[in-house]
Write an enzyme that holds these catalytic residues in place. Sequence first.
Site, PDB file in Angstrom:
ATOM      1  CB  CYS A  41      -0.938   0.002   1.190  1.00 16.33           C
ATOM      2  SG  CYS A  41      -1.884  -1.514   1.295  1.00 16.33           S
ATOM      3  CG  HIS A  85      -3.448   2.747   2.641  1.00 17.32           C
ATOM      4  ND1 HIS A  85      -3.803   2.548   1.340  1.00 17.32           N
ATOM      5  CD2 HIS A  85      -3.548   1.550   3.259  1.00 17.32           C
ATOM      6  CE1 HIS A  85      -4.107   1.274   1.168  1.00 17.32           C
ATOM      7  NE2 HIS A  85      -3.960   0.652   2.318  1.00 17.32           N
ATOM      8  CG  ASN A 132      -6.530  -1.544   1.326  1.00 15.11           C
ATOM      9  OD1 ASN A 132      -5.851  -1.017   0.446  1.00 15.11           O
ATOM     10  ND2 ASN A 132      -5.995  -2.153   2.377  1.00 15.11           N
TER      11      ASN A 132
END
Length: 326
Positions: free
Chosen positions: A113, A253, A283
């Site tokens: 990520c 994030h 996500n």
Amino acid sequence: MNRVKITGTGSFLPEKILTNSQLEKMVETSDEWITKRTGIKQRRIAADGEATSDLGFRASRQAVSAAGIDVQDIDLIICATITPDMVFPATACLIQDKLGIKEAAAFDVEAACTGFISALAAAEGMLLTGNYRNALVVASEILSRVTDWEDRSTCVLFGDGAGAAVLSPGTGESGILSTHLGASGAYSDLLYLPAGGSLNPASHETVDNRLHYMRMEGNKVFKIAVQKMAEGSHSSLEKAGLGIEDLKIVVPHQANLRIIKALAKKLDLDMEKIYVNIVKYGNMSAATTAVGLDEIIRKGLASEGDIIQLVAFGGGLTWGAATVRL
Ligand code: ACO
């Protein structure tokens, strides 16, 4: 040249939407649990036959158009992904070919990520050498292909998407002001995809044991995520000689709304200054901050001269932040 400027951004989200109510029919879960525990309502899913390079290509084309340059002026392509089309060649090479660019340097960055921020930092450094003119930084993920759709603890969390940015040398005040990157391999077993690499090459046994899907100890990741994102944010601000009050907006994030809220509290930042899109996309790993960056610009939440920050963490574990004057 004294700074590396973001001159154009783009994003692409696949059309297909998978809602929490649809997930209720696939695993033992509920819209209520997912909404309350994660903040996610729906996520995008790539179409059959659509690959990570296809999503990355669409986002890149938009970023190049926003930058107003000829695609042939790009001489460096870095793609951040943990879901490449293939183990090799690099997805960046496939995007280069789809864009019709001849011979630009191209390689992938794998930092889960944190990938987009890592790729931005790499591109910034390479442009500052003076050896490259314009860089295309892409973050593209099709996490739905490495998600175990029988595991309710992970399958409700992820989605597919891509974001991109064009970086060029600048002479004014605008540009990347600072970056901070960190990692701890000691936590590599908290979030990983066990098979398909040199340790556990693909075999009937690895497939039977569902080892080609992501595994995560969500609870443990949660605590480290908040701490490391806050540290990364502070460190990047400090290097830039700025305070939290100088930021127009932060794009964190988007792994869990509770993580984002805990981060806001730790940074002493009002939630109004934090960009949230997890409700729509879930996500998307590296693509999350890239899509967020494009959305804050397109929605007019930040414009030329504003200082913004991207901050992320992910598998590795990795974490990082980038403070940018648009
Ligand atoms: N539906 C219903 N119940 C569920 C679900 C679900 N989808 N998933 C888990 N549960 C249950 C569990 O079985 C457990 O039940 P039990 O108490 O009877 O054992 C209960 O809910 C609580 O489970 P926890 O795992 O403790 O739930 P938590 O509040 O921690 O939420 C979550 C889980 C959402 C995964 C959270 O820990 C999280 O977001 N962690 C961080 C994830 C992350 O940030 N990952 C890194 C980025 S990803 C990348 O790098 C690719």
